[in-house]
Design an enzyme around this catalytic site. Structure first.
Site, PDB file in Angstrom:
ATOM      1  N   CYS A 132     -16.479  -3.590  26.804  1.00 36.16           N
ATOM      2  CA  CYS A 132     -16.746  -4.175  25.483  1.00 36.16           C
ATOM      3  C   CYS A 132     -18.217  -4.029  25.117  1.00 36.16           C
ATOM      4  CB  CYS A 132     -16.354  -5.655  25.491  1.00 36.16           C
ATOM      5  SG  CYS A 132     -16.732  -6.485  23.944  1.00 36.16           S
ATOM      6  N   CYS A 153     -19.667  -7.098  23.244  1.00 38.12           N
ATOM      7  CA  CYS A 153     -20.018  -8.247  24.095  1.00 38.12           C
ATOM      8  C   CYS A 153     -21.288  -7.973  24.892  1.00 38.12           C
ATOM      9  CB  CYS A 153     -18.903  -8.545  25.098  1.00 38.12           C
ATOM     10  SG  CYS A 153     -17.246  -8.353  24.465  1.00 38.12           S
ATOM     11  N   ASP A 154     -21.401  -6.775  25.454  1.00 42.31           N
ATOM     12  CA  ASP A 154     -22.439  -6.529  26.465  1.00 42.31           C
ATOM     13  C   ASP A 154     -23.576  -5.613  26.003  1.00 42.31           C
ATOM     14  OD1 ASP A 154     -20.960  -8.078  28.210  1.00 42.31           O
ATOM     15  OD2 ASP A 154     -19.742  -6.389  28.862  1.00 42.31           O
TER      16      ASP A 154
END
Ligand code: NAP
Length: 309
Positions: free
Chosen positions: A137, A140-141
């Site tokens: 992701c 997200c990261d």
């Protein structure tokens, strides 16, 4: 015990765009419906930073906001959403039993909209370093990789779109693809090619992710020459497609060779009264717009099925 079983005319499983749209339609039609979702509503869309091909949003919209709006709209019409993971299904034309970790439900019709999850590479180091540099992701990261070097594995729309997103933060993004042509659509290809921070490594597959506490490098193999080499990176983002969440219906419904549920044009599966919509379905195009259309069709077909009983 039969008395403890919660009964509904229709149960929807999964609260991504397909399930929520189906829920919106049937709740608006005043059907007796319950939507079960194992986590929070959203599905794969939550992993998308910016959705720019869903009609009606010329400036684009974040995956989170789009889902939140669809959810609000469905709840406005009275859709009941419960966080409860479905662990098994027992399907017959007369009775459909839905078992979750702590309850049983009975329905006359079911819509399966459980989506899909990111496919793994299955190579050494991947599992060990997941969350320590291996990610599925970028939204997200990605921000953790400011001024660092990352590898993106895959050549489809997701890999290319996420590589472009990662280029906002990373020092360098290596896009590693097993062929010499991308699968992604032309518009995304053009954008990626124009992004100076993205470097393409063609005809190459990862064979091992290296690192102890965190990712230090990825070992790659050129599929034409068989040449092995190491690429120092601090992050490896894997975008090689999706596996359907169809385990619970594996021996019950007709699935295609990749495990996606087969349906007819009305989203009807091989079991009467059981419908499927969204990424879990066997189909050509996995998009929010197709999921939404299928959710609406499944809702209408389920309503017609309930009327026919
Ligand atoms: P995909 O289209 O299935 O592409 C997967 C990519 O990973 C392919 O390039 C494939 O290579 C490669 N791959 C598969 N297994 C591999 C392995 N074991 N090792 C190395 N590479 C491997 O998956 P996706 O990109 O996630 O897209 C899924 C669906 O969502 C598609 O329908 C896509 O159009 C849609 N989507 C659309 C958008 C958008 O419209 N903006 C964004 C994201 C996703 P090959 O090409 O050689 O098969």
């Amino acid at each position: 015990m039969e008395a403890d079983i919660i009964k509904r005319d229709l149960i929807i499983v999964g609260a991504g765009p397909a399930g929520l749209t189906a829920g919106l339609y049937v709740a608006r039609a005043k059907l007796d419906v319950l939507l079960l979702e194992k986590l929070a509503p959203g599905g794969q869309v939550l992993l998308t930073d910016m959705v720019e091909n869903y009609p009606g949003f010329p400036e684009g919209i974040s995956g989170f906001e789009l889902i939140d709006r669809i959810k609000q709209q469905a709840e406005k019409f009275g859709l009941e959403i419960l966080a409860n993971e479905v662990t098994s299904l027992s399907l017959s034309p007369e009775k459909k039993l839905v078992t979750t970790s702590n309850r049983q439900y009975m329905a006359k019709a079911i819509i399966l909209a459980c989506g899909a999850f990111a496919r793994k590479l299955g190579i050494e180091g991947e599992e060990l370093l997941t969350g320590k540099g291996v990610s599925y992701c970028a939204t997200c990261d990605g921000p953790f990789y400011r001024n660092l070097d990352v590898a993106v594995i895959g050549g489809g729309d997701t890999a290319v779109q996420e590589a472009i997103f990662l280029a906002k933060f990373a020092n360098r993004v290596y896009l590693i693809h097993r062929r010499d042509k991308l699968r992604a659509t032309k518009i995304l290809q053009d954008r990626a090619m124009a992004e100076k921070k993205i470097e393409f490594i063609w005809d190459t597959v990862p064979v091992r992710i290296i690192g102890e506490e965190s990712v230090e490098a990825v070992e790659l193999r050129n599929v034409r020459t068989d040449n092995l080499f190491q690429l120092p990176v601090q992050g490896v983002f894997v975008f090689i497609g999706y596996t359907p969440n169809s385990n619970i219906v594996k021996n019950i419904l007709c699935l295609d060779k990749n495990g996606f549920i087969e349906t007819d044009n009305d989203m009807q599966t091989s079991e009467p009264g059981v419908f499927a919509a969204g990424d879990i379905r066997s189909k050509l195009l996995r998009q929010i717009s197709t999921a939404v259309g299928e959710g609406a069709t499944a809702a209408f077909a389920a309503e017609r099925y309930l009327d026919s009983l």
